[in-house]
Motif scaffolding. Sequence first.
Motif, short mmCIF file in Angstrom:
data_model
loop_
_atom_site.label_atom_id
_atom_site.label_comp_id
_atom_site.label_asym_id
_atom_site.label_seq_id
_atom_site.Cartn_x
_atom_site.Cartn_y
_atom_site.Cartn_z
N VAL A 1 -59.98 42.04 -68.61
CA VAL A 1 -59.85 40.66 -69.08
C VAL A 1 -61.24 40.17 -69.47
N THR A 2 -61.43 39.93 -70.77
CA THR A 2 -62.75 39.50 -71.25
C THR A 2 -62.71 38.06 -71.73
N ILE A 3 -63.87 37.45 -71.80
CA ILE A 3 -63.97 36.06 -72.29
C ILE A 3 -63.56 35.97 -73.75
N ASN A 4 -63.50 37.08 -74.45
CA ASN A 4 -63.12 37.10 -75.87
C ASN A 4 -61.61 37.05 -76.10
N GLU A 5 -60.82 37.00 -75.04
CA GLU A 5 -59.36 36.92 -75.20
C GLU A 5 -59.02 35.63 -75.95
N PRO A 6 -58.14 35.71 -76.97
CA PRO A 6 -57.84 34.51 -77.76
C PRO A 6 -57.21 33.37 -76.96
N PHE A 7 -56.46 33.69 -75.88
CA PHE A 7 -55.81 32.63 -75.10
C PHE A 7 -56.80 31.77 -74.34
N PHE A 8 -58.02 32.26 -74.07
CA PHE A 8 -59.00 31.48 -73.32
C PHE A 8 -59.49 30.26 -74.09
N GLN A 9 -59.34 30.24 -75.41
CA GLN A 9 -59.77 29.08 -76.20
C GLN A 9 -59.01 27.82 -75.79
N GLY A 10 -57.76 28.00 -75.34
CA GLY A 10 -56.98 26.83 -74.98
C GLY A 10 -56.49 26.83 -73.55
N LEU B 1 -51.43 43.44 -77.45
CA LEU B 1 -51.45 44.67 -76.66
C LEU B 1 -52.28 44.39 -75.41
N LEU B 2 -51.65 44.43 -74.24
CA LEU B 2 -52.28 43.99 -73.00
C LEU B 2 -52.58 45.12 -72.02
N LEU B 3 -52.59 46.35 -72.50
CA LEU B 3 -53.00 47.49 -71.68
C LEU B 3 -54.23 48.12 -72.34
N ASP B 4 -55.19 48.52 -71.53
CA ASP B 4 -56.36 49.23 -72.06
C ASP B 4 -56.33 50.71 -71.72
N ARG B 5 -55.73 51.06 -70.59
CA ARG B 5 -55.71 52.46 -70.15
C ARG B 5 -54.61 52.63 -69.11
N VAL B 6 -53.99 53.80 -69.12
CA VAL B 6 -53.09 54.19 -68.04
C VAL B 6 -53.89 55.11 -67.13
N LEU B 7 -54.05 54.69 -65.89
CA LEU B 7 -54.83 55.44 -64.92
C LEU B 7 -54.02 56.56 -64.29
N ILE C 1 -56.10 54.42 -74.90
CA ILE C 1 -55.49 53.37 -75.71
C ILE C 1 -54.72 53.95 -76.90
N HIS C 2 -55.20 55.03 -77.51
CA HIS C 2 -54.52 55.62 -78.65
C HIS C 2 -53.18 56.23 -78.24
N GLN C 3 -53.13 56.82 -77.06
CA GLN C 3 -51.88 57.36 -76.56
C GLN C 3 -50.91 56.25 -76.18
N ILE C 4 -51.42 55.17 -75.59
CA ILE C 4 -50.57 54.01 -75.25
C ILE C 4 -49.90 53.47 -76.51
N MET C 5 -50.66 53.38 -77.60
CA MET C 5 -50.12 52.82 -78.85
C MET C 5 -49.05 53.72 -79.48
N ARG C 6 -48.92 54.95 -79.02
CA ARG C 6 -47.82 55.80 -79.48
C ARG C 6 -46.50 55.38 -78.84
N TYR C 7 -46.57 54.66 -77.71
CA TYR C 7 -45.36 54.21 -77.02
C TYR C 7 -45.03 52.75 -77.28
N LEU C 8 -46.06 51.90 -77.40
CA LEU C 8 -45.83 50.46 -77.55
C LEU C 8 -46.00 50.01 -79.00
N PRO C 9 -45.17 49.08 -79.46
CA PRO C 9 -45.33 48.54 -80.81
C PRO C 9 -46.41 47.44 -80.86
N HIS C 10 -46.84 46.94 -79.72
CA HIS C 10 -47.79 45.83 -79.66
C HIS C 10 -49.15 46.23 -80.22
N ARG C 11 -49.80 45.26 -80.84
CA ARG C 11 -51.16 45.44 -81.35
C ARG C 11 -51.94 44.16 -81.05
N TYR C 12 -53.25 44.20 -81.30
CA TYR C 12 -54.09 43.02 -81.06
C TYR C 12 -53.47 41.82 -81.76
#
Length: 147
Positions: free
Chosen positions: A40-49, A20-26, A6-17
Motif C-alpha cells: 500500500v503506497t501513498i501513490n494509490e489513487p484512492f488516497f486523494q479523497g 489490480l490489488l495484488l502485487d505478489r502471491v507468496l 505480477i505477470h503471472q497474476i495478470m494471467r488469471y485476473l482481468p483487473h489492471r491499474y
Amino acid sequence: MISLDIHQIMRYLPHRYPFLLLDRVLELEPGKRIRALKNVTINEPFFQGHFPHHPIMPGVLIIEALAQAAATLTLHSMGHERSDSSVYYFVGIDAARFKKPVTAGDQLILDVEILRQVKGIWKYAARATVNGQVATEAELMCTVRAL
C-alpha cells in the motif's frame, strides 16, 4: 508451494491499474489456500479523497483485494487462466469485520482458504493482516460464469 509474480497474476485476473490489488502471491496450495501481498503506497489513487489529511485504504478495497486473491486461487486450482468467455463474480460477503486501519506504507498480507465449493459457488475464509495484526476478516462467496 507455488508463488506467482505480477505477470503471472495478470494471467488469471482481468483487473489492471488502478484496480489490480495484488502485487505478489507468496504461497499457493491449489484447492486449499493462498497468501498474497499488496504493498500500500501513498501513490494509490484512492488516497486523494480517502482521506487527504489521514490516508486510509477503504475497507471495501481490502475486501476486493481478498476477493482477487480468492479468484487467483480458484482459477489456478481449476487450471483456468483469464478468459474473455467467462467472468469471476463476487456473490456474497458474510461476517466482514474491519479491525485496524490500513495506511500508506503498510504491507497487506492476504490469506484466503477455500471452505467449500457447492454447485459452482465457492466459499472462503479471508483475512488481511498488517504486521501480524488482523486488519480485516470476512467470509467471501464467488462463482465463475460463462459470458
